[in-house]
Design an enzyme around this catalytic site. Sequence first.
Site, PDB file in Angstrom:
ATOM      1  N   HIS A 191       0.829  -1.217   0.000  1.00  0.00           N
ATOM      2  CA  HIS A 191       0.000   0.000   0.000  1.00  0.00           C
ATOM      3  C   HIS A 191       0.851   1.249   0.000  1.00  0.00           C
ATOM      4  O   HIS A 191       0.534   2.242  -0.633  1.00  0.00           O
ATOM      5  CB  HIS A 191      -0.937   0.012   1.197  1.00  0.00           C
ATOM      6  CG  HIS A 191      -2.120  -0.856   0.978  1.00  0.00           C
ATOM      7  ND1 HIS A 191      -3.092  -0.546   0.069  1.00  0.00           N
ATOM      8  CD2 HIS A 191      -2.464  -2.035   1.511  1.00  0.00           C
ATOM      9  CE1 HIS A 191      -3.980  -1.496   0.063  1.00  0.00           C
ATOM     10  NE2 HIS A 191      -3.635  -2.420   0.929  1.00  0.00           N
ATOM     11  N   GLU A 432       0.585 -11.703 -22.585  1.00  0.00           N
ATOM     12  CA  GLU A 432       1.304 -11.892 -21.317  1.00  0.00           C
ATOM     13  C   GLU A 432       1.823 -13.317 -21.177  1.00  0.00           C
ATOM     14  O   GLU A 432       2.532 -13.615 -20.227  1.00  0.00           O
ATOM     15  CB  GLU A 432       0.363 -11.646 -20.130  1.00  0.00           C
ATOM     16  CG  GLU A 432      -0.158 -10.265 -20.022  1.00  0.00           C
ATOM     17  CD  GLU A 432      -1.142 -10.141 -18.872  1.00  0.00           C
ATOM     18  OE1 GLU A 432      -0.797  -9.526 -17.864  1.00  0.00           O
ATOM     19  OE2 GLU A 432      -2.273 -10.676 -19.002  1.00  0.00           O
ATOM     20  N   ASP A 456       4.193  -9.795 -16.849  1.00  0.00           N
ATOM     21  CA  ASP A 456       3.887 -11.227 -16.852  1.00  0.00           C
ATOM     22  C   ASP A 456       4.582 -11.947 -17.994  1.00  0.00           C
ATOM     23  O   ASP A 456       5.032 -13.082 -17.839  1.00  0.00           O
ATOM     24  CB  ASP A 456       2.372 -11.447 -16.945  1.00  0.00           C
ATOM     25  CG  ASP A 456       1.731 -11.363 -15.571  1.00  0.00           C
ATOM     26  OD1 ASP A 456       2.271 -11.974 -14.633  1.00  0.00           O
ATOM     27  OD2 ASP A 456       0.706 -10.668 -15.429  1.00  0.00           O
ATOM     28  N   CYS A 503       1.756  -2.264 -22.107  1.00  0.00           N
ATOM     29  CA  CYS A 503       1.383  -1.641 -20.841  1.00  0.00           C
ATOM     30  C   CYS A 503       2.172  -2.217 -19.670  1.00  0.00           C
ATOM     31  O   CYS A 503       1.905  -1.902 -18.524  1.00  0.00           O
ATOM     32  CB  CYS A 503      -0.117  -1.754 -20.599  1.00  0.00           C
ATOM     33  SG  CYS A 503      -0.682  -3.454 -20.555  1.00  0.00           S
TER      34      CYS A 503
END
Length: 569
Positions: A191, A432, A456, A503
């Site tokens: 976080h 990916e 990935d 991306c």
Amino acid sequence: MKEQRLSGVGVSPVSAVGTAVWYTPEPELADPPAPETVDTDTELDRFLTAKQTAKSELQDERERTAAAVGESEAEVFDAHIQFLEDPQIESGVESAVNSGCPAEHAASGTFAKFIEQFEEMSGQMAERADDLRDVRDRLIRILTNGERADLSSVPPDSVILAERLTPSDTAQLDPDRVAGFATVTGGRTSHAAIFARSLALPAVVGVGAELNTIEAESSVVVDGIAGTVINDPTTETQANVGGESVTIQADSVSTIDGRSIEVAANVGTSNDVQTATEYGADGVGLFRSEFLFLDRAEPPTEAEQYETYRSAIESFPDGRVVVRTLDVGGDKQIEYLDLPAEDNPFLGERGIRRSLGPDEDLFNTQLRALLRAARDADSGDLAVMLPLVSTVEEVTKAQSMIETVANAVETDSVDDNTGGRVETPEFGVMIETPASAFLAPELTEHIDFFSIGTNDLAQYVMAAERGNDRVKALGDYQQPAVIRAIDATVRAAEGTDTWVGMCGEMAGDPSMTELLIGIGLTELSMSAVSIPRVKTAVQTTSVSEAQALVENVREATTQDMITSLLNTE
Ligand code: PEP
Ligand code: MG
């Protein structure tokens, strides 16, 4: 004195210099009294009262965070309330109190067991241990009448140093006072890292125990680009901090020889969409929709999703917003979805596999929200993208579901007088997996675009788990095998109507821009703070020179060869 450089994981591509402020919030407990002197009823009452106080504090913090940072970031506090109210925690504390522990020691011991369990898991689940620590520390502070460590009133230009920062800690950070932060532990998806990116705050996490050698009040540089923390920087180092002047360009950009390249943003929250517009994004190339599903007790409703998607689409009136459908599994766990326990979650039920399987209802709801948002948006275009595709059937099945939902939404539109034909949005898949790269020629017959997810793709091509430091070099996007998979995908799309974007993290690395343009990518999507640098890199690239570079890179057989080719350009 010689400057000291420490390495960690840079989580936001900005840097700053400031004064070290150590933050040590963990409450210390005195030794417990003898069990026979402990009054069980009193201690249980103390625990229940503390729990109530903690809950109302959390509700207040939730509201403050929603207003200051965004609704999605605020949802972590819902997860804390859930932990606080977890019956297993309550019964653990009860039995510890019954065996003679005061409330604070009972809470400490009970939480320790759960924290340990989370720490043994991998990826994002391990990072949830931070949430549990946060709840534990709050309870203990209340029970011991401890002072609240206050991060919101540190002096201006403070660099916060800490073992770790919990979500409550990061929510208190005031970007007007805090120059940046560095932590001993933590990963890219913690976080603290997510907050740092949302606030464009320089941050380096996972520095390790060496961080403890930095003394309070020292001058410190936090370089979120290089992932370094510099103690006692020389005047020269300080002068160079943040010195790479970045110019934000709101307009779209082209190469020297006029090839236009779309530079878009990766987002996960409405707040990120806002940041993306501020950094000059041409659109959104990856909306990680699973962020809307994380850190909450139940999935967002169709209405909530509709609002978020519609406002994202309208934020880019002349651009496109690519929403990736729910990508859970792997390291993205969502408690209420009851994901199966798998030995190899990255090779298990994740991404589109879940949306066409156990999460089919959620997928349909998400598609409805998306198509309604696209129908009603006053401006801007939606594109829908599937994660972790590995077969043609996955694509055709999802496509036919989209068509069915589009027809249903269109029928509803007539009935409820919202009018309008429902255009099926642009449709694409992420590349990916090696399977999707091999199948790229066939996939072009079914889709409008590919977006290459190098995070990935590198992990699966190289069989090197992302996030596992031991195989970090192997899973690098500069590995020849990864670059060949990218090249093969673009070659498969050549001569078709399919456009190819990227991306994964590689797209946001300006030292890769020339190579990617040379390979033939026409869209690059990245975290918003990287956009200005990549736009500048596009404008200094010549396509013909980039193609010559690619010719040489194709011949390269090692990562070192590729790195040196990129560095000599
Ligand atoms: C990727 O895999 O490159 C990607 C962009 O998706 P994520 O990082 O969300 O898995
Ligand atoms: Mg991915």
